[in-house]
Design an enzyme around this catalytic site. Structure first.
Site, PDB file in Angstrom:
ATOM      1  N   LEU A   1      39.847  41.528  38.769  1.00  0.00           N
ATOM      2  CA  LEU A   1      40.111  40.104  38.992  1.00  0.00           C
ATOM      3  C   LEU A   1      41.466  39.702  38.421  1.00  0.00           C
ATOM      4  CD1 LEU A   1      38.911  37.423  40.005  1.00  0.00           C
ATOM      5  CD2 LEU A   1      38.043  37.067  37.689  1.00  0.00           C
ATOM      6  N   ASP A   2      42.285  39.074  39.235  1.00  0.00           N
ATOM      7  CA  ASP A   2      43.601  38.560  38.816  1.00  0.00           C
ATOM      8  C   ASP A   2      44.536  39.655  38.314  1.00  0.00           C
ATOM      9  OD1 ASP A   2      42.515  36.128  39.417  1.00  0.00           O
ATOM     10  OD2 ASP A   2      42.171  35.539  37.348  1.00  0.00           O
ATOM     11  N   GLU A   3      44.241  40.907  38.665  1.00  0.00           N
ATOM     12  CA  GLU A   3      45.059  41.993  38.147  1.00  0.00           C
ATOM     13  C   GLU A   3      45.811  42.746  39.238  1.00  0.00           C
ATOM     14  OE1 GLU A   3      45.679  42.878  35.038  1.00  0.00           O
ATOM     15  OE2 GLU A   3      44.364  41.404  34.108  1.00  0.00           O
TER      16      GLU A   3
END
Lengths: 275, 275, 275, 275
Positions: free
Chosen positions: D218-220
């Site tokens: 996530l968000d990476e």
């Protein structure tokens, strides 16, 4: 003449303050006011005509403002600062140049380095350099030595211009809202060590720098100013660090200008900046 | 509730104004004040708690301020605007979207185009579109027709959203400080026609856009907002124009937000913007 | 190792150039190429592994490129510059700092001032300062004296770091694409004198600075770099000038970095910058 | 005509590639090349004259490049995209406008919403809207329904334009380097939910937005583009969110332009962007 005020908010504060200025027949040139409604906190910065009776104005303001109000009429017209450094020259050099040409907004009393690297540049500007090495010492002893040096001056601010040692709570508590640090990242991204390496590894497209007051929590103090520059895939981690030095220099200069010009208020770990 | 004031400067104005608010027991949330010393002009914007008796506040302020003071308590809470366009869709579309979702800060009453190109996009948003062609007409007749259309509405602002006709002094004088234009350059660079071509020919490294109020002097009206984006040798003139459309859209949106939010004052062909 | 090439464009140039590198078994790390189609001009900058036989590479490239091609393999690895100044310290100080810490990309041979104001700061860095006053002299004699001083060095670049004298065509023609100037405005806005005053009078919301090569036409030379900062109504003309100094310093530093790093090509009064 | 190449690096690649273009007598207009030395990876984007025999060029390139090279001659000249949304209109509206005026660089095939809020705006542009609610469903069933809708189209890209549901690894793995998300913070600061609240609480002076490819973390995922805008103490968390919407819209538009223009390469969770 600058006057700064911070106090609990209530109806009528602006009228009361402006009334004091009007009664003394002082023309207000510009006024910035902010109310932090969530915290019921009032902040004001007034620029007015020069006025010789600062003490009288201070007393008059105290009488119309709530108990505990922080009021500074013409605060520290000649500020003094000590700069702490390690090995990197870019922020210190910029400060020394501004100090030399009297555009810093404060007088640099001395530079303290935990390495001797930057002694030479200080000497070129006739600014005293004190070597306080951290090597082979406990942090307690290192900080005691720092304090001994600092105490030989009556100083207003400590500026950590790429000072690469972490200071203890005990040390920091002695200088509340008086230590300014430049952090080499766009906080809160990349807290801690090696932010450019982390930024490179993450593949960000912007890198930043953050100037903040130092509090007990590492890299968590109130932010004064931040800036960024674009980077891309062609930057190595070293290239990011090199590019970052340019904005570290610029953002620390900007923050010091704001602080020394009495434009920064702190409450609840956040700043109000009337820039 | 917003109150805006512009008048000749004198000592005691802030106290007088704040005193009126205090007397009515209205808490001031934020206050911005500026004095143009060279022109002896005072500007203030006050955000205060909601207050039902705006008329009473207006009267009370009039009594304490100099003759000729411009005072607006809760100015035009529901603003109305007419948009003038030619063929380019980018600024208009952005305005239509914001209007549709009620985040524009004003209501779009109609769109007037001197070409039919943008009729379709207006219809998709149920916004009236009026074609007023300039072809085979004197400017006088063209402007008379524009005025006829405009007069069917009681409007507050005209927005020139890439309207490519030059308006006469007679027309402009009817709408003082009420016509907002987006100019496709970083004024005062590249005034007049074909700014992107000129920017390309000059080899600039930044291109810009300027939103301003329209006055008699072409491209010389008071500037509200400006923005730039970087360009380089790889941009053709057409590429610069394409990139420029992005900031034209952004800077016009920003300027309208400021104007509709009563943050822009005009005096002596310059703006004071409390953003 | 850097190689820069500029020549008339034709099909197969990239293959021919890359073929030379491949034949010598030199790995290309990065390559930037641009064709100015309107002017049929080809520009390339190649960063490759270190290679000891630069002369051989230069010859091999000459054989595959069109007549008149400008080819520089490993151009001026140790550049030298003379800085011309008047009274303002900000750009010069920044250059002196970078020169001192060997991050300028060139060696400052001397500083020439037409006022003695900046002699002291040069001496602090052991950089020779030559006073060449313009007072009570024709421009011809002033420039003859400048040239005499310049000729005592074999220099590569002249940097006008807030040098407030206009140079003649005859002078400029001696240093084609070798004089870098910092102009205190966002060119082409506010050409000529007093740009901050003009910017203030016009009420702009951004001010800028432009670094460019100097040609015969005043303020009309090829632009290398530009930057802006926001200003507002609270800035006096003097305040704009102060804020402008920060970007003058930054943009000249950036331009010199690009020039000294062989990233700037000039053709037809425009630059190609591979940054 | 655009050609993009990614492969293991070795000496002679540029010569080999350019040689193929030269042999076919195709003039190269611009070439960008980057070698990620640490990962021994070669990236190239070539813009050349139009050329009818793309297949032949593709074969010729395959013969001179290492096994496993990713080569795309004239990649997806007519790209197709599906937009996933929840309730916020700003990013979607911008995409719909660009799609409508054919400046998006891809064709929007349909919009999928997990709320019906944005159906109306899609209908105004005759773009199909599919409601796929997540309510009272496991994530597995919700994603199965999403996939059923997506599969009715042959699509190239999924764009998460403020789609507020977290997608599973299984879902994401079906669309490698084909899902673009806009994250409402300057990643990696403020990952996860409520970034504007966190930014407000931290008292930052800049807020940002990040467009990235979606990966399992996530968000990476690899970052395509980032932008920031300044904020100050006068912004509430809601005000920051409002200001943030402007850059969310801008940065997603920018990222899509780069992706649809074949300027973005991905390797090891980082992008190479030839902008």
């Amino acid at each position: 003449m600058v006057t700064v005020i911070q106090c609990a908010d209530k109806v009528g504060l602006v009228a009361a303050i402006a009334g004091v200025f009007a009664k003394e027949n002082i023309n207000i040139i510009s006024m910035r006011e902010h109310v932090d409604a969530a915290n019921n906190r009032f902040f004001m910065r007034v620029v007015a005509e020069e006025y010789t009776k600062a003490d009288m104005l201070q007393s008059a303001l105290e009488q119309v403002l709530p108990p505990g109000a922080e009021i500074k009429v013409n605060p520290l017209p000649e500020k003094k600062a000590i700069i702490l450094v390690t090995k990197e020259y870019h922020c210190l050099s910029d400060i020394l140049i501004r100090n030399h040409f009297k555009t810093l907004g404060a007088k640099v009393q001395c530079v303290i380095g935990n390495h001797p690297t930057l002694q030479n540049i200080c000497e070129r500007f006739n600014v005293p350099f004190q070597l306080v090495s951290h090597e082979n010492k406990s942090r307690e002893i290192f900080e005691t030595e720092l304090l001994q040096t600092i105490r030989t001056f009556e100083t207003d601010y400590l500026v950590l211009a790429k000072f690469m040692r972490i200071l203890s709570s005990e040390f920091i508590d002695r200088f509340p809202v008086r230590i300014v640090n430049i952090h080499h990242s766009f906080l809160p991204a990349f807290v801690g060590a090696n932010p450019y390496r982390k930024a490179f590894d993450r593949g960000v497209k912007l890198i930043g720098a953050t100037a903040h007051f130092v509090t007990n929590e590492l890299d968590e103090g109130p932010i004064i100013a931040q800036q960024i520059i674009p980077v891309d895939h062609s930057f190595t981690a070293a290239g990011m660090m090199k590019a970052g030095k340019e904005i570290e220099t610029a953002v620390l200069a900007k923050a010091l200008q704001l602080v020394f010009d009495d434009r920064v208020f702190v409450h609840n770990n956040k700043t109000v900046v009337f820039d």
